[in-house]
Motif scaffolding. Structure first.
Motif, PDB file in Angstrom:
ATOM      1  N   ILE A   1      15.157  62.484 142.704  1.00  0.00           N
ATOM      2  CA  ILE A   1      14.888  61.270 141.938  1.00  0.00           C
ATOM      3  C   ILE A   1      15.600  60.097 142.611  1.00  0.00           C
ATOM      4  CG2 ILE A   1      15.429  60.091 139.763  1.00  0.00           C
ATOM      5  CD1 ILE A   1      13.088  61.978 139.541  1.00  0.00           C
ATOM      6  N   ASN A   2      14.885  59.007 142.775  1.00  0.00           N
ATOM      7  CA  ASN A   2      15.452  57.781 143.335  1.00  0.00           C
ATOM      8  C   ASN A   2      15.669  56.783 142.201  1.00  0.00           C
ATOM      9  OD1 ASN A   2      15.057  58.606 146.222  1.00  0.00           O
ATOM     10  ND2 ASN A   2      12.922  58.564 145.595  1.00  0.00           N
ATOM     11  N   VAL A   3      16.922  56.519 141.878  1.00  0.00           N
ATOM     12  CA  VAL A   3      17.251  55.617 140.777  1.00  0.00           C
ATOM     13  C   VAL A   3      17.209  54.176 141.277  1.00  0.00           C
ATOM     14  CG1 VAL A   3      19.029  54.933 139.118  1.00  0.00           C
ATOM     15  CG2 VAL A   3      18.660  57.360 139.648  1.00  0.00           C
ATOM     16  N   LYS A   4      16.535  53.348 140.517  1.00  0.00           N
ATOM     17  CA  LYS A   4      16.412  51.935 140.891  1.00  0.00           C
ATOM     18  C   LYS A   4      17.671  51.148 140.529  1.00  0.00           C
ATOM     19  CE  LYS A   4      11.466  50.898 140.727  1.00  0.00           C
ATOM     20  NZ  LYS A   4      10.485  49.958 140.139  1.00  0.00           N
ATOM     21  N   ARG A   5      18.106  50.321 141.448  1.00  0.00           N
ATOM     22  CA  ARG A   5      19.186  49.381 141.161  1.00  0.00           C
ATOM     23  C   ARG A   5      18.649  47.999 140.809  1.00  0.00           C
ATOM     24  NH1 ARG A   5      22.632  48.807 146.016  1.00  0.00           N
ATOM     25  NH2 ARG A   5      24.330  48.130 144.659  1.00  0.00           N
ATOM     26  N   TYR A   6      17.379  47.792 141.032  1.00  0.00           N
ATOM     27  CA  TYR A   6      16.752  46.495 140.753  1.00  0.00           C
ATOM     28  C   TYR A   6      15.478  46.728 139.942  1.00  0.00           C
ATOM     29  CZ  TYR A   6      19.439  45.994 145.080  1.00  0.00           C
ATOM     30  OH  TYR A   6      20.423  46.069 146.040  1.00  0.00           O
ATOM     31  N   PRO A   7      15.170  45.850 138.966  1.00  0.00           N
ATOM     32  CA  PRO A   7      13.984  46.034 138.122  1.00  0.00           C
ATOM     33  C   PRO A   7      12.718  45.472 138.759  1.00  0.00           C
ATOM     34  CG  PRO A   7      15.273  44.199 137.312  1.00  0.00           C
ATOM     35  CD  PRO A   7      16.040  44.772 138.471  1.00  0.00           C
ATOM     36  N   THR A   8      12.468  45.887 139.989  1.00  0.00           N
ATOM     37  CA  THR A   8      11.294  45.454 140.737  1.00  0.00           C
ATOM     38  C   THR A   8      10.637  46.670 141.371  1.00  0.00           C
ATOM     39  OG1 THR A   8      12.617  45.105 142.738  1.00  0.00           O
ATOM     40  CG2 THR A   8      12.301  43.195 141.283  1.00  0.00           C
ATOM     41  N   CYS A   9       9.438  46.464 141.890  1.00  0.00           N
ATOM     42  CA  CYS A   9       8.740  47.533 142.593  1.00  0.00           C
ATOM     43  C   CYS A   9       9.655  48.143 143.659  1.00  0.00           C
ATOM     44  CB  CYS A   9       7.471  46.972 143.235  1.00  0.00           C
ATOM     45  SG  CYS A   9       6.535  48.173 144.206  1.00  0.00           S
ATOM     46  N   TYR A  10       9.653  49.467 143.740  1.00  0.00           N
ATOM     47  CA  TYR A  10      10.564  50.151 144.667  1.00  0.00           C
ATOM     48  C   TYR A  10      10.287  49.786 146.122  1.00  0.00           C
ATOM     49  CZ  TYR A  10      13.853  53.839 145.975  1.00  0.00           C
ATOM     50  OH  TYR A  10      14.951  54.534 146.449  1.00  0.00           O
ATOM     51  N   ALA A  11       9.108  49.283 146.388  1.00  0.00           N
ATOM     52  CA  ALA A  11       8.764  48.864 147.749  1.00  0.00           C
ATOM     53  C   ALA A  11       9.640  47.716 148.241  1.00  0.00           C
ATOM     54  CB  ALA A  11       7.293  48.467 147.827  1.00  0.00           C
ATOM     55  N   THR A  12      10.342  47.037 147.324  1.00  0.00           N
ATOM     56  CA  THR A  12      11.222  45.929 147.712  1.00  0.00           C
ATOM     57  C   THR A  12      12.678  46.343 147.895  1.00  0.00           C
ATOM     58  OG1 THR A  12      11.767  45.329 145.413  1.00  0.00           O
ATOM     59  CG2 THR A  12       9.804  44.300 146.383  1.00  0.00           C
ATOM     60  N   HIS A  13      13.062  47.529 147.470  1.00  0.00           N
ATOM     61  CA  HIS A  13      14.484  47.832 147.286  1.00  0.00           C
ATOM     62  C   HIS A  13      15.272  47.894 148.584  1.00  0.00           C
ATOM     63  CE1 HIS A  13      14.834  49.088 142.845  1.00  0.00           C
ATOM     64  NE2 HIS A  13      13.776  48.322 143.005  1.00  0.00           N
ATOM     65  N   ARG A  14      14.712  48.463 149.615  1.00  0.00           N
ATOM     66  CA  ARG A  14      15.451  48.523 150.876  1.00  0.00           C
ATOM     67  C   ARG A  14      15.666  47.120 151.434  1.00  0.00           C
ATOM     68  NH1 ARG A  14      12.362  53.023 154.390  1.00  0.00           N
ATOM     69  NH2 ARG A  14      10.669  51.533 154.048  1.00  0.00           N
ATOM     70  N   SER A  15      14.642  46.293 151.304  1.00  0.00           N
ATOM     71  CA  SER A  15      14.775  44.913 151.785  1.00  0.00           C
ATOM     72  C   SER A  15      15.772  44.118 150.957  1.00  0.00           C
ATOM     73  CB  SER A  15      13.402  44.218 151.776  1.00  0.00           C
ATOM     74  OG  SER A  15      12.535  44.794 152.731  1.00  0.00           O
ATOM     75  N   ILE A  16      15.811  44.371 149.643  1.00  0.00           N
ATOM     76  CA  ILE A  16      16.802  43.692 148.803  1.00  0.00           C
ATOM     77  C   ILE A  16      18.204  44.110 149.208  1.00  0.00           C
ATOM     78  CG2 ILE A  16      17.701  43.437 146.457  1.00  0.00           C
ATOM     79  CD1 ILE A  16      14.831  43.797 145.429  1.00  0.00           C
ATOM     80  N   ASP A  17      18.415  45.411 149.438  1.00  0.00           N
ATOM     81  CA  ASP A  17      19.735  45.862 149.900  1.00  0.00           C
ATOM     82  C   ASP A  17      20.151  45.098 151.152  1.00  0.00           C
ATOM     83  OD1 ASP A  17      20.068  47.704 147.877  1.00  0.00           O
ATOM     84  OD2 ASP A  17      19.709  49.473 149.115  1.00  0.00           O
ATOM     85  N   ALA A  18      19.204  44.952 152.082  1.00  0.00           N
ATOM     86  CA  ALA A  18      19.510  44.266 153.342  1.00  0.00           C
ATOM     87  C   ALA A  18      19.791  42.786 153.108  1.00  0.00           C
ATOM     88  CB  ALA A  18      18.348  44.438 154.319  1.00  0.00           C
ATOM     89  N   MET A  19      18.964  42.139 152.293  1.00  0.00           N
ATOM     90  CA  MET A  19      19.125  40.694 152.080  1.00  0.00           C
ATOM     91  C   MET A  19      20.428  40.385 151.349  1.00  0.00           C
ATOM     92  SD  MET A  19      17.793  37.827 152.795  1.00  0.00           S
ATOM     93  CE  MET A  19      18.254  36.143 152.374  1.00  0.00           C
ATOM     94  N   ILE A  20      20.737  41.159 150.325  1.00  0.00           N
ATOM     95  CA  ILE A  20      22.007  40.951 149.619  1.00  0.00           C
ATOM     96  C   ILE A  20      23.173  41.209 150.559  1.00  0.00           C
ATOM     97  CG2 ILE A  20      23.493  41.844 147.785  1.00  0.00           C
ATOM     98  CD1 ILE A  20      21.034  42.124 146.043  1.00  0.00           C
ATOM     99  N   GLY A  21      23.023  42.194 151.430  1.00  0.00           N
ATOM    100  CA  GLY A  21      24.059  42.447 152.433  1.00  0.00           C
ATOM    101  C   GLY A  21      24.296  41.249 153.331  1.00  0.00           C
TER     102      GLY A  21
END
Length: 457
Positions: free
Chosen positions: A263-283
Protein backbone atom coordinates in the motif's frame (compact mmCIF):
# COMPACT_ATOMS: atom_id res chain seq x y z
CA UNK A 1 -8.40 -21.29 -21.55
CA UNK A 2 -7.62 -20.47 -17.93
CA UNK A 3 -10.29 -21.11 -15.32
CA UNK A 4 -9.80 -17.67 -13.77
CA UNK A 5 -13.23 -17.14 -12.21
CA UNK A 6 -13.31 -20.49 -10.43
CA UNK A 7 -9.71 -20.42 -9.27
CA UNK A 8 -9.94 -16.94 -7.76
CA UNK A 9 -13.16 -17.97 -6.02
CA UNK A 10 -11.51 -21.10 -4.64
CA UNK A 11 -8.78 -18.94 -3.15
CA UNK A 12 -11.23 -16.54 -1.51
CA UNK A 13 -13.45 -19.25 -0.09
CA UNK A 14 -10.52 -21.09 1.44
CA UNK A 15 -8.57 -18.09 2.76
CA UNK A 16 -7.74 -18.06 6.48
CA UNK A 17 -6.05 -15.29 8.43
CA UNK A 18 -3.25 -17.72 9.26
CA UNK A 19 -2.44 -17.88 5.53
CA UNK A 20 -1.32 -14.23 5.63
CA UNK A 21 2.29 -13.34 6.32
CA UNK A 22 3.15 -10.53 8.69
CA UNK A 23 3.89 -8.33 5.69
CA UNK A 24 0.42 -8.97 4.26
CA UNK A 25 -1.20 -8.16 7.59
CA UNK A 26 0.83 -4.98 7.86
CA UNK A 27 -0.30 -3.82 4.44
CA UNK A 28 -3.97 -4.60 5.13
CA UNK A 29 -3.84 -2.85 8.50
CA UNK A 30 -2.17 0.20 6.97
CA UNK A 31 -4.82 0.39 4.28
CA UNK A 32 -7.64 0.18 6.80
CA UNK A 33 -6.15 2.80 9.13
CA UNK A 34 -5.38 5.27 6.38
CA UNK A 35 -8.76 4.87 4.71
CA UNK A 36 -10.73 5.36 7.92
CA UNK A 37 -8.87 8.58 8.69
CA UNK A 38 -9.41 9.99 5.22
CA UNK A 39 -13.06 8.87 5.28
CA UNK A 40 -13.67 10.86 8.46
CA UNK A 41 -12.03 13.96 7.00
CA UNK A 42 -13.97 13.66 3.74
CA UNK A 43 -17.40 13.16 5.25
CA UNK A 44 -18.25 16.87 5.38
CA UNK A 45 -17.52 17.47 1.68
CA UNK A 46 -20.39 18.51 -0.58
CA UNK A 47 -20.43 15.35 -2.77
CA UNK A 48 -20.79 13.20 0.35
CA UNK A 49 -23.59 15.38 1.69
CA UNK A 50 -25.46 15.08 -1.60
CA UNK A 51 -25.17 11.30 -1.74
CA UNK A 52 -26.02 10.95 1.95
CA UNK A 53 -29.19 13.00 1.52
CA UNK A 54 -30.39 10.60 -1.16
CA UNK A 55 -30.34 7.49 1.05
CA UNK A 56 -32.83 6.88 3.82
CA UNK A 57 -31.93 5.93 7.36
CA UNK A 58 -32.55 2.28 8.20
CA UNK A 59 -34.55 0.96 11.12
CA UNK A 60 -33.11 -2.55 10.74
CA UNK A 61 -30.81 -4.01 13.38
CA UNK A 62 -28.40 -5.33 10.73
CA UNK A 63 -27.60 -1.89 9.35
CA UNK A 64 -24.24 -0.12 9.45
CA UNK A 65 -23.22 3.41 10.44
CA UNK A 66 -22.58 6.35 8.22
CA UNK A 67 -19.14 7.57 9.33
CA UNK A 68 -18.81 9.71 11.42
CA UNK A 69 -22.42 10.80 11.95
CA UNK A 70 -23.55 7.39 13.19
CA UNK A 71 -26.77 7.46 11.17
CA UNK A 72 -27.90 3.85 10.72
CA UNK A 73 -28.05 2.85 7.05
CA UNK A 74 -28.65 -0.36 5.19
CA UNK A 75 -25.21 -1.90 4.67
CA UNK A 76 -25.11 -1.28 0.88
CA UNK A 77 -26.02 2.38 1.47
CA UNK A 78 -23.39 2.71 4.20
CA UNK A 79 -20.79 1.34 1.78
CA UNK A 80 -21.94 3.87 -0.82
CA UNK A 81 -21.82 6.97 1.39
CA UNK A 82 -18.63 6.00 3.22
CA UNK A 83 -16.97 5.06 -0.05
CA UNK A 84 -17.64 8.51 -1.48
CA UNK A 85 -16.27 10.04 1.73
CA UNK A 86 -13.14 7.89 1.55
CA UNK A 87 -12.28 9.03 -1.97
CA UNK A 88 -13.62 12.56 -2.23
CA UNK A 89 -10.40 14.21 -0.98
CA UNK A 90 -8.21 11.97 -3.19
CA UNK A 91 -6.12 11.50 -0.07
CA UNK A 92 -6.59 7.72 0.16
CA UNK A 93 -3.86 5.20 -0.52
CA UNK A 94 -2.79 3.80 -3.88
CA UNK A 95 -1.80 0.40 -5.28
CA UNK A 96 -2.54 -1.80 -8.30
CA UNK A 97 -2.84 1.31 -10.52
CA UNK A 98 -5.85 2.36 -8.43
CA UNK A 99 -7.15 2.85 -4.90
CA UNK A 100 -7.89 -0.53 -3.29
CA UNK A 101 -8.62 0.66 0.25
CA UNK A 102 -11.17 3.26 -0.76
CA UNK A 103 -13.47 0.52 -2.08
CA UNK A 104 -12.47 -2.40 0.14
CA UNK A 105 -12.63 -0.67 3.52
CA UNK A 106 -16.11 0.91 3.21
CA UNK A 107 -17.49 -2.41 1.95
CA UNK A 108 -15.77 -4.42 4.68
CA UNK A 109 -16.85 -2.04 7.44
CA UNK A 110 -20.46 -1.97 6.25
CA UNK A 111 -20.86 -5.71 5.70
CA UNK A 112 -18.64 -6.60 8.65
CA UNK A 113 -20.69 -4.37 10.95
CA UNK A 114 -23.90 -5.93 9.69
CA UNK A 115 -22.53 -9.46 10.25
CA UNK A 116 -20.78 -8.60 13.54
CA UNK A 117 -17.49 -9.81 12.06
CA UNK A 118 -14.22 -9.62 13.95
CA UNK A 119 -11.10 -7.66 13.13
CA UNK A 120 -9.29 -10.78 11.95
CA UNK A 121 -12.09 -11.38 9.43
CA UNK A 122 -11.70 -7.79 8.21
CA UNK A 123 -7.99 -8.31 7.55
CA UNK A 124 -8.65 -11.59 5.72
CA UNK A 125 -11.40 -9.98 3.64
CA UNK A 126 -9.09 -7.10 2.71
CA UNK A 127 -6.42 -9.58 1.58
CA UNK A 128 -8.96 -11.59 -0.39
CA UNK A 129 -10.13 -8.54 -2.31
CA UNK A 130 -6.65 -7.19 -2.92
CA UNK A 131 -5.31 -10.51 -4.21
CA UNK A 132 -8.24 -11.03 -6.60
CA UNK A 133 -7.72 -7.54 -8.04
CA UNK A 134 -3.98 -8.13 -8.31
CA UNK A 135 -4.37 -11.53 -9.97
CA UNK A 136 -6.80 -10.29 -12.62
CA UNK A 137 -4.79 -7.19 -13.46
CA UNK A 138 -1.65 -9.33 -13.79
CA UNK A 139 -3.29 -11.02 -16.80
CA UNK A 140 -3.63 -7.72 -18.71
CA UNK A 141 -0.48 -6.24 -20.27
CA UNK A 142 -2.10 -2.86 -20.93
CA UNK A 143 -3.16 -0.07 -18.57
CA UNK A 144 -6.83 0.64 -17.97
CA UNK A 145 -6.33 4.40 -17.66
CA UNK A 146 -5.25 4.50 -21.31
CA UNK A 147 -8.56 2.92 -22.34
CA UNK A 148 -10.43 5.50 -20.27
CA UNK A 149 -11.36 3.12 -17.44
CA UNK A 150 -10.79 3.95 -13.77
CA UNK A 151 -9.19 0.78 -12.31
CA UNK A 152 -10.61 1.51 -8.86
CA UNK A 153 -14.15 1.23 -10.19
CA UNK A 154 -13.49 -1.65 -12.60
CA UNK A 155 -11.11 -4.03 -10.83
CA UNK A 156 -12.46 -2.78 -7.51
CA UNK A 157 -15.87 -4.29 -8.22
CA UNK A 158 -14.37 -7.78 -8.33
CA UNK A 159 -12.30 -7.05 -5.23
CA UNK A 160 -15.17 -5.81 -3.07
CA UNK A 161 -17.35 -8.73 -4.07
CA UNK A 162 -14.54 -11.12 -3.09
CA UNK A 163 -14.02 -9.33 0.24
CA UNK A 164 -17.71 -9.44 1.10
CA UNK A 165 -17.98 -13.07 0.01
CA UNK A 166 -15.15 -13.85 2.42
CA UNK A 167 -16.93 -12.01 5.25
CA UNK A 168 -20.10 -13.99 4.55
CA UNK A 169 -18.13 -17.28 4.43
CA UNK A 170 -19.61 -18.16 1.05
CA UNK A 171 -18.54 -21.44 -0.48
CA UNK A 172 -16.46 -21.49 -3.65
CA UNK A 173 -19.42 -21.65 -6.04
CA UNK A 174 -21.33 -18.81 -4.42
CA UNK A 175 -18.12 -16.77 -4.24
CA UNK A 176 -17.64 -17.30 -7.97
CA UNK A 177 -21.20 -16.10 -8.56
CA UNK A 178 -20.54 -13.01 -6.41
CA UNK A 179 -17.43 -12.13 -8.43
CA UNK A 180 -19.30 -12.76 -11.67
CA UNK A 181 -22.24 -10.57 -10.61
CA UNK A 182 -19.82 -7.78 -9.72
CA UNK A 183 -18.14 -8.09 -13.12
CA UNK A 184 -21.32 -6.69 -14.67
CA UNK A 185 -21.41 -3.82 -12.17
CA UNK A 186 -17.90 -2.56 -12.96
CA UNK A 187 -17.72 0.92 -14.46
CA UNK A 188 -15.93 4.24 -14.11
CA UNK A 189 -14.40 6.70 -16.57
CA UNK A 190 -11.13 8.63 -16.32
CA UNK A 191 -12.83 11.54 -18.10
CA UNK A 192 -14.69 12.21 -14.84
CA UNK A 193 -11.48 12.76 -12.86
CA UNK A 194 -11.49 16.16 -11.20
CA UNK A 195 -15.25 16.10 -10.64
CA UNK A 196 -17.59 14.81 -7.95
CA UNK A 197 -18.19 11.69 -9.99
CA UNK A 198 -14.72 10.29 -9.36
CA UNK A 199 -15.57 9.80 -5.70
CA UNK A 200 -18.91 8.29 -6.72
CA UNK A 201 -16.88 5.59 -8.49
CA UNK A 202 -15.57 4.46 -5.11
CA UNK A 203 -18.92 4.57 -3.34
CA UNK A 204 -20.76 2.68 -6.04
CA UNK A 205 -18.00 0.09 -6.25
CA UNK A 206 -18.09 -0.55 -2.50
CA UNK A 207 -21.88 -0.78 -2.67
CA UNK A 208 -21.67 -3.18 -5.63
CA UNK A 209 -19.46 -5.57 -3.68
CA UNK A 210 -21.94 -5.75 -0.81
CA UNK A 211 -24.83 -6.22 -3.22
CA UNK A 212 -23.08 -8.89 -5.30
CA UNK A 213 -22.14 -11.02 -2.28
CA UNK A 214 -25.62 -10.73 -0.79
CA UNK A 215 -27.27 -11.71 -4.07
CA UNK A 216 -24.98 -14.70 -4.45
CA UNK A 217 -25.68 -15.75 -0.88
CA UNK A 218 -29.39 -15.85 -1.73
CA UNK A 219 -28.85 -18.03 -4.80
CA UNK A 220 -28.58 -15.36 -7.48
CA UNK A 221 -26.43 -16.65 -10.35
CA UNK A 222 -24.04 -15.37 -12.98
CA UNK A 223 -21.63 -16.90 -15.50
CA UNK A 224 -18.90 -18.91 -13.81
CA UNK A 225 -16.47 -18.17 -16.64
CA UNK A 226 -17.22 -14.44 -16.72
CA UNK A 227 -13.60 -13.29 -16.32
CA UNK A 228 -12.06 -15.48 -19.03
CA UNK A 229 -14.92 -15.88 -21.57
CA UNK A 230 -14.35 -14.40 -25.02
CA UNK A 231 -17.19 -11.97 -24.31
CA UNK A 232 -16.30 -11.62 -20.65
CA UNK A 233 -14.71 -9.16 -18.29
CA UNK A 234 -11.05 -9.30 -19.29
CA UNK A 235 -11.66 -8.98 -23.03
CA UNK A 236 -14.33 -6.31 -22.64
CA UNK A 237 -12.13 -4.09 -20.50
CA UNK A 238 -8.79 -4.88 -22.14
CA UNK A 239 -6.78 -1.81 -23.18
CA UNK A 240 -4.28 -4.01 -25.02
CA UNK A 241 -6.86 -6.22 -26.72
CA UNK A 242 -4.71 -9.22 -25.76
CA UNK A 243 -5.41 -10.27 -22.16
CA UNK A 244 -3.43 -13.36 -21.24
CA UNK A 245 -6.36 -15.70 -20.69
CA UNK A 246 -4.94 -18.66 -22.60
CA UNK A 247 -1.42 -19.13 -21.25
CA UNK A 248 -1.20 -16.75 -18.31
CA UNK A 249 -0.30 -17.77 -14.79
CA UNK A 250 -2.86 -18.18 -12.03
CA UNK A 251 -0.77 -18.04 -8.88
CA UNK A 252 -3.18 -16.43 -6.45
CA UNK A 253 -2.46 -17.77 -2.97
CA UNK A 254 1.12 -18.61 -3.90
CA UNK A 255 2.41 -15.25 -5.11
CA UNK A 256 1.23 -12.84 -2.42
CA UNK A 257 1.08 -9.50 -4.20
CA UNK A 258 -0.20 -7.77 -1.06
CA UNK A 259 3.17 -8.45 0.57
CA UNK A 260 5.14 -7.51 -2.54
CA UNK A 261 3.26 -4.45 -3.83
CA UNK A 262 1.65 -3.36 -0.59
CA UNK A 263 0.00 0.00 0.00
CA UNK A 264 1.28 3.46 -0.92
CA UNK A 265 0.05 6.03 1.59
CA UNK A 266 -0.53 9.50 0.21
CA UNK A 267 1.10 12.48 1.88
CA UNK A 268 -0.75 14.91 -0.37
CA UNK A 269 -4.50 15.02 -1.23
CA UNK A 270 -3.87 14.99 -4.97
CA UNK A 271 -3.64 12.41 -7.72
CA UNK A 272 -0.76 10.05 -6.95
CA UNK A 273 0.71 10.84 -10.35
CA UNK A 274 1.89 14.16 -8.84
CA UNK A 275 3.46 12.87 -5.63
CA UNK A 276 7.01 12.17 -6.73
CA UNK A 277 7.19 15.56 -8.41
CA UNK A 278 5.79 17.27 -5.31
CA UNK A 279 8.45 15.58 -3.16
CA UNK A 280 11.09 16.94 -5.54
CA UNK A 281 9.63 20.45 -5.77
CA UNK A 282 9.22 20.82 -2.01
CA UNK A 283 12.77 19.56 -1.66
CA UNK A 284 14.03 22.33 -3.96
CA UNK A 285 11.91 24.99 -2.24
CA UNK A 286 13.21 24.02 1.18
CA UNK A 287 16.83 23.54 0.17
CA UNK A 288 17.10 26.86 -1.64
CA UNK A 289 14.52 28.94 0.28
CA UNK A 290 12.74 29.65 -3.00
CA UNK A 291 10.15 32.38 -3.31
CA UNK A 292 7.70 32.70 -6.22
CA UNK A 293 9.45 35.80 -7.58
CA UNK A 294 12.74 33.85 -7.74
CA UNK A 295 11.36 31.36 -10.24
CA UNK A 296 11.08 31.83 -13.99
CA UNK A 297 10.18 28.27 -14.97
CA UNK A 298 9.45 24.87 -13.38
CA UNK A 299 10.30 21.87 -15.54
CA UNK A 300 8.73 18.47 -14.87
CA UNK A 301 9.59 15.27 -16.72
CA UNK A 302 7.01 12.56 -16.05
CA UNK A 303 5.17 9.66 -17.68
CA UNK A 304 2.66 9.71 -20.52
CA UNK A 305 -0.01 7.94 -18.50
CA UNK A 306 0.59 10.23 -15.53
CA UNK A 307 0.09 13.22 -17.78
CA UNK A 308 -3.10 11.67 -19.13
CA UNK A 309 -4.52 11.51 -15.61
CA UNK A 310 -3.47 15.09 -14.88
CA UNK A 311 -5.87 16.59 -17.36
CA UNK A 312 -6.30 20.07 -15.83
CA UNK A 313 -3.57 22.50 -16.87
CA UNK A 314 -5.48 25.57 -15.65
CA UNK A 315 -7.68 24.35 -12.78
CA UNK A 316 -10.35 26.64 -11.40
CA UNK A 317 -11.60 24.60 -8.43
CA UNK A 318 -10.13 22.48 -5.67
CA UNK A 319 -11.47 19.33 -7.30
CA UNK A 320 -9.89 20.18 -10.64
CA UNK A 321 -6.61 21.06 -8.94
CA UNK A 322 -6.27 17.51 -7.61
CA UNK A 323 -5.57 16.44 -11.20
CA UNK A 324 -3.14 19.13 -12.22
CA UNK A 325 0.65 18.99 -12.24
CA UNK A 326 0.60 22.76 -12.76
CA UNK A 327 -1.26 23.22 -9.50
CA UNK A 328 0.88 20.75 -7.60
CA UNK A 329 4.08 22.58 -8.52
CA UNK A 330 2.49 25.97 -7.91
CA UNK A 331 1.22 25.06 -4.42
CA UNK A 332 4.60 23.59 -3.51
CA UNK A 333 6.28 26.84 -4.55
CA UNK A 334 3.83 29.35 -3.10
CA UNK A 335 2.72 27.54 0.06
CA UNK A 336 5.70 25.24 0.55
CA UNK A 337 3.22 22.38 0.95
CA UNK A 338 0.33 20.68 -0.80
CA UNK A 339 -2.30 19.96 1.83
CA UNK A 340 -6.01 20.11 2.45
CA UNK A 341 -5.76 23.87 3.04
CA UNK A 342 -4.42 24.39 -0.48
CA UNK A 343 -7.01 22.16 -2.17
CA UNK A 344 -9.78 24.73 -1.82
CA UNK A 345 -11.56 26.85 -4.40
CA UNK A 346 -10.33 29.95 -2.57
CA UNK A 347 -6.65 29.04 -2.82
CA UNK A 348 -6.88 27.77 -6.40
CA UNK A 349 -8.57 30.98 -7.57
CA UNK A 350 -5.97 33.31 -6.07
CA UNK A 351 -4.39 35.53 -8.76
CA UNK A 352 -0.82 34.62 -7.76
CA UNK A 353 -1.68 30.92 -7.97
CA UNK A 354 -3.27 31.20 -11.39
CA UNK A 355 -0.39 33.29 -12.71
CA UNK A 356 2.14 30.64 -11.66
CA UNK A 357 0.51 27.82 -13.64
CA UNK A 358 2.09 29.21 -16.82
CA UNK A 359 5.56 28.76 -15.33
CA UNK A 360 5.13 24.98 -15.23
CA UNK A 361 6.23 23.04 -18.30
CA UNK A 362 5.87 19.26 -18.57
CA UNK A 363 7.59 16.77 -20.82
CA UNK A 364 6.88 13.05 -20.90
CA UNK A 365 8.39 9.67 -21.53
CA UNK A 366 6.79 6.45 -22.76
CA UNK A 367 8.97 4.41 -20.41
CA UNK A 368 7.13 2.69 -17.55
CA UNK A 369 8.61 1.54 -14.27
CA UNK A 370 8.27 -2.13 -13.29
CA UNK A 371 5.52 -2.89 -10.79
CA UNK A 372 1.87 -2.00 -10.47
CA UNK A 373 1.84 1.71 -11.30
CA UNK A 374 1.80 2.95 -14.94
CA UNK A 375 4.32 5.66 -14.08
CA UNK A 376 7.62 6.78 -15.54
CA UNK A 377 10.73 5.14 -14.03
CA UNK A 378 11.25 8.40 -12.13
CA UNK A 379 9.93 11.96 -12.00
CA UNK A 380 12.45 14.73 -12.57
CA UNK A 381 11.94 18.34 -11.51
CA UNK A 382 14.17 21.35 -12.15
CA UNK A 383 13.69 25.07 -11.58
CA UNK A 384 14.99 27.89 -13.75
CA UNK A 385 15.58 30.99 -11.65
CA UNK A 386 15.08 34.52 -12.90
CA UNK A 387 18.89 34.83 -12.77
CA UNK A 388 19.16 32.01 -15.34
CA UNK A 389 20.56 29.50 -12.87
CA UNK A 390 19.03 26.01 -13.08
CA UNK A 391 18.40 24.00 -9.92
CA UNK A 392 17.84 20.27 -10.34
CA UNK A 393 16.47 17.75 -7.88
CA UNK A 394 17.63 14.16 -8.06
CA UNK A 395 15.14 11.89 -9.87
CA UNK A 396 12.46 10.57 -7.53
CA UNK A 397 11.64 6.90 -8.04
CA UNK A 398 9.44 6.30 -4.99
CA UNK A 399 7.42 8.91 -3.14
CA UNK A 400 7.68 9.12 0.64
CA UNK A 401 4.83 6.99 2.01
CA UNK A 402 5.20 4.36 -0.70
CA UNK A 403 5.60 0.67 0.15
CA UNK A 404 9.30 1.11 -0.68
CA UNK A 405 9.62 4.22 1.54
CA UNK A 406 6.86 3.62 4.11
CA UNK A 407 5.67 5.94 6.82
CA UNK A 408 6.59 5.02 10.37
CA UNK A 409 3.82 4.31 12.87
CA UNK A 410 4.20 7.86 14.20
CA UNK A 411 4.02 9.36 10.70
CA UNK A 412 0.95 7.28 9.84
CA UNK A 413 -0.66 8.35 13.11
CA UNK A 414 0.16 12.01 12.39
CA UNK A 415 -1.78 11.84 9.11
CA UNK A 416 -4.62 9.93 10.76
CA UNK A 417 -4.88 12.47 13.57
CA UNK A 418 -4.81 15.40 11.16
CA UNK A 419 -7.79 13.85 9.38
CA UNK A 420 -9.74 12.48 12.34
CA UNK A 421 -9.45 15.52 14.62
CA UNK A 422 -11.44 17.52 12.09
CA UNK A 423 -14.40 15.70 13.68
CA UNK A 424 -13.25 13.93 16.85
CA UNK A 425 -11.56 15.20 19.96
CA UNK A 426 -7.87 14.36 20.31
CA UNK A 427 -8.46 11.56 22.80
CA UNK A 428 -11.24 10.02 20.74
CA UNK A 429 -9.09 10.03 17.61
CA UNK A 430 -6.17 8.52 19.54
CA UNK A 431 -8.42 5.73 20.84
CA UNK A 432 -9.70 4.93 17.36
CA UNK A 433 -6.18 4.79 15.95
CA UNK A 434 -5.17 2.33 18.68
CA UNK A 435 -8.20 0.15 17.91
CA UNK A 436 -7.32 0.09 14.24
CA UNK A 437 -3.62 -0.52 14.88
CA UNK A 438 -4.65 -3.61 16.88
CA UNK A 439 -7.53 -4.57 14.60
CA UNK A 440 -6.44 -8.20 14.38
CA UNK A 441 -7.37 -8.60 18.05
CA UNK A 442 -10.72 -6.82 17.77
CA UNK A 443 -13.54 -9.22 18.62
CA UNK A 444 -16.18 -7.18 16.81
CA UNK A 445 -16.00 -4.46 14.17
CA UNK A 446 -18.99 -2.95 15.95
CA UNK A 447 -16.72 -1.91 18.80
CA UNK A 448 -14.80 0.49 16.54
CA UNK A 449 -15.37 4.08 17.63
CA UNK A 450 -16.21 5.29 14.14
CA UNK A 451 -18.96 7.73 15.08
CA UNK A 452 -19.12 10.89 17.15
CA UNK A 453 -22.51 10.19 18.72
CA UNK A 454 -21.42 7.41 21.07
CA UNK A 455 -21.75 7.84 24.82
CA UNK A 456 -18.53 5.86 25.33
CA UNK A 457 -16.54 7.64 22.63
Amino acid sequence: MLDITRQTANFVAGLKLSDLSGRCREAARTGIIDCVGVMIAGAAEQPVRIVSAMVAASTQNDGAPEVPSGRNLAAPDAALVNGVAAHVLDYDDVALAGHPSTVLVPAILAEGWSLDSGGADALAAYAAGYEVWAQVIALEPGHLHERGFHPTAVMGALATAAACARLRNLDSTKTAHAIAIAASLASGLVANFGTMTKSLHAGRTAQSGVLAARLADQGFTASLDVLEHQTGFLRAHSPSGTPDIENGTIDIGRNWRLADLGINVKRYPTCYATHRSIDAMIGLVNAHKLKPDDVKEIRVHTGVTQRLMLRNTNPQTGLEAKFSMEFAMTAALIAGRVGLSELTDEFVSRPDVGATFAKVHCTTTDEIMPGDQPFAPADCVSVVLTSGEVLEHAPVVHAKGSWQRPLSRDELQDKFMDCATRVFKQGEADALFEQLWNIEDLRSIRSLRLTNDRSDA
